[in-house]
Write a protein that holds these residues in place. Structure first.
Motif: not given
Length: 494
Positions: A185-194
């Motif tokens: 979930a942490v990596t997915s959060t960074a992905a959608v924000l980037t």
């Protein structure tokens, strides 16, 4: 973000007839990769992107997977390989889907990202750690790739720890299991924000420590720096709705305590006397994070995911109620004179969102998917972080309060202004001040300037007449008595 020029496979046959390949891009006869690789400022709508493993619902007339048309094929470039190595160096583990959304959100699907990972795997730079239940492969760096990523990352970016390969009793490599859903979930959060334009993969760092004096260290799941998007710094906590709300409140409390720490050699007395934005000049955080450009400390974002929408909504409400003291701010001075603005200078701006809400919105994280605790409406991130009821409103209300106060004082002064007892005219400011300076108030102090001058002239004229009369009387009184004489000069006898 560095870019390479990869044509849209949906129109590769036309491009091949009309132009030659771009320089620096290798050609190989293999399965086609996906289209445009230049990352936009915002994420492409989810309805226009599909995962490479999903079946297509329709076939376009000149789609890339149409076997009847010849297609120009491209292999992953060096630019893409470096991007993947840097991203895995920061986030340690990621799927091709996450890397696609983070690095190349303009691609139609993750096929070229998977191709890039396979090329890096052949070079011994990455490996598959495990396959998730969703079917996605989880990629990590090898020891060789970890060293390569360290060279590619700037000195200011924290390199994640190496995931070492484990072996069984017979010396065969074993796939890891129990992949942490929180890490996903942490990596997915960074992905959608980037993908929505909030910085680049280099804008992120994971597990940054915030040490407190009593020995506790508060780690942030993510730290983001995206000044070009209006967010110079932000701390993110990803919550899968699996821990007590009190723990989230404690995290905010510890962040607030850390923001309150004085910087080394800061003057404690001056720090106590400081007000407004000046308080940050004495704080430790201002030596580590850039200025936010707004009132308050570095904002904290809670990204909720998992369970049901109702459970996530309930969690946000409970967090809002329990943590109000850390984000609500203080009333600005002047509540009694119509000032309703809030002082946020020593508050932690807190925003909340849901990973499911972000992925469902056509604009992704750039849409109105954020809510500032203390408000009801959903806004964009910059709108949620702004303080329309803060310093700007305070300055406007303060000017208005001062104007009203000046009007009240002027009205009260006007009501006290003396009126001439002779002609009924109000005193001028000069005449009023003249009467106030008088040590021996008299009847003339109740007269206006012109009437006073007329009275003074009359008094002067009367004084002159009296003086002349007095002089005449005095002269007559002082004259010698003269005796009358007879005709022949002999005085008359009695």
């Amino acid at each position: 973000m560095p870019t390479d020029h990869t044509p849209d496979p949906a129109h590769e046959d036309r491009a091949a007839r009309d132009c030659r390949p771009c320089d620096g891009v290798d050609q190989v006869p293999q399965a086609p990769s996906t289209g445009p690789s230049i990352a936009p400022s915002t994420a492409t709508s989810p309805t226009r992107r599909i995962s490479a493993g999903q079946p297509r619902t329709s076939r376009l007339r000149d789609a890339f997977d149409n076997p009847l048309r010849p297609a120009q094929v491209w292999k992953p470039t060096g630019v893409r390989r470096k991007e993947v190595l840097r991203a895995l160096g920061i986030f340690q583990r990621a799927t091709a889907d996450q890397l696609w959304r983070m690095l190349r959100p303009a691609d139609r699907h993750d096929r070229i990202t998977r191709d890039t990972l396979n090329v890096l795997k052949e070079s011994g730079l990455v490996r598959v750690e495990t396959r998730l239940e969703s079917g996605h492969q989880l990629w990590v760096l090898t020891e060789k790739g970890h060293k390569e990523a360290k060279l590619l990352l700037p000195k200011t970016v924290r390199l994640s720890a190496l995931r070492k390969l484990e072996y069984d009793d017979e010396g065969r490599p074993v796939q890891a299991d129990g992949y942490d859903e929180h890490a996903a979930a942490v990596t997915s959060t960074a992905a959608v924000l980037t993908g929505a334009g909030y910085g680049t993969p280099l804008s992120w760092q994971t597990e940054i420590a915030h040490k407190l004096p009593y020995g506790y260290t508060q780690y942030a799941d993510l730290t983001m720096r995206a000044p070009d998007a209006g967010v110079p710094a932000m701390l993110l906590e990803v919550d899968r709705v699996n821990e007590p709300v009190d723990e989230l409140v404690d995290k905010l409390r510890r962040y607030h305590e850390w923001f309150e720490l004085l910087a080394p050699k800061a003057d404690a007395a001056k720090a106590m006397a400081a007000r407004g934005a000046a308080v940050h000049d004495f704080r430790l955080w201002s030596r580590i994070y850039p200025a936010t450009g707004r009132e308050g400390y570095v904002p904290v974002a809670f990204v909720f995911t998992g369970k049901t929408a109702a459970q996530r909504a309930s969690r946000m409400r409970r967090l809002e109620q329990a943590a109000r003291r850390y984000f609500a701010g203080e009333p600005c001075p002047g509540r009694g004179v119509g000032i309703t603005a809030v002082d946020y200078h020593q508050a932690v701006p807190v925003v909340v969102t849901e990973l499911e809400r972000i992925t469902a919105d056509p604009a992704g994280a750039a849409g109105a998917v954020w809510r500032r605790l203390g408000r009801d409406e959903w806004q964009t991130l910059t709108q949620a972080l702004d303080n329309p009821d803060g310093e700007r409103l305070y300055q406007v209300q303060l000017r208005e309060a001062r104007r009203r106060q000046a009007e009240r004082e002027a009205a009260e002064r006007e009501a006290q202004r003396p009126v001439c007892t002779q002609c009924g005219t109000k005193f001028t400011d000069e005449r009023w001040q003249e009467t106030k300076r008088s040590s021996w108030p008299g009847a003339w102090d109740r007269l206006c300037g012109p009437c006073k001058r007329q009275a003074a002239d009359r008094a002067e004229a009367e004084r002159v007449v009296r003086r002349r009369a007095e002089e005449a009387e005095r002269a007559a009184a002082e004259a010698p008595a003269v005796k009358p004489r007879s005709r022949f000069g002999i005085g008359r006898r009695r």
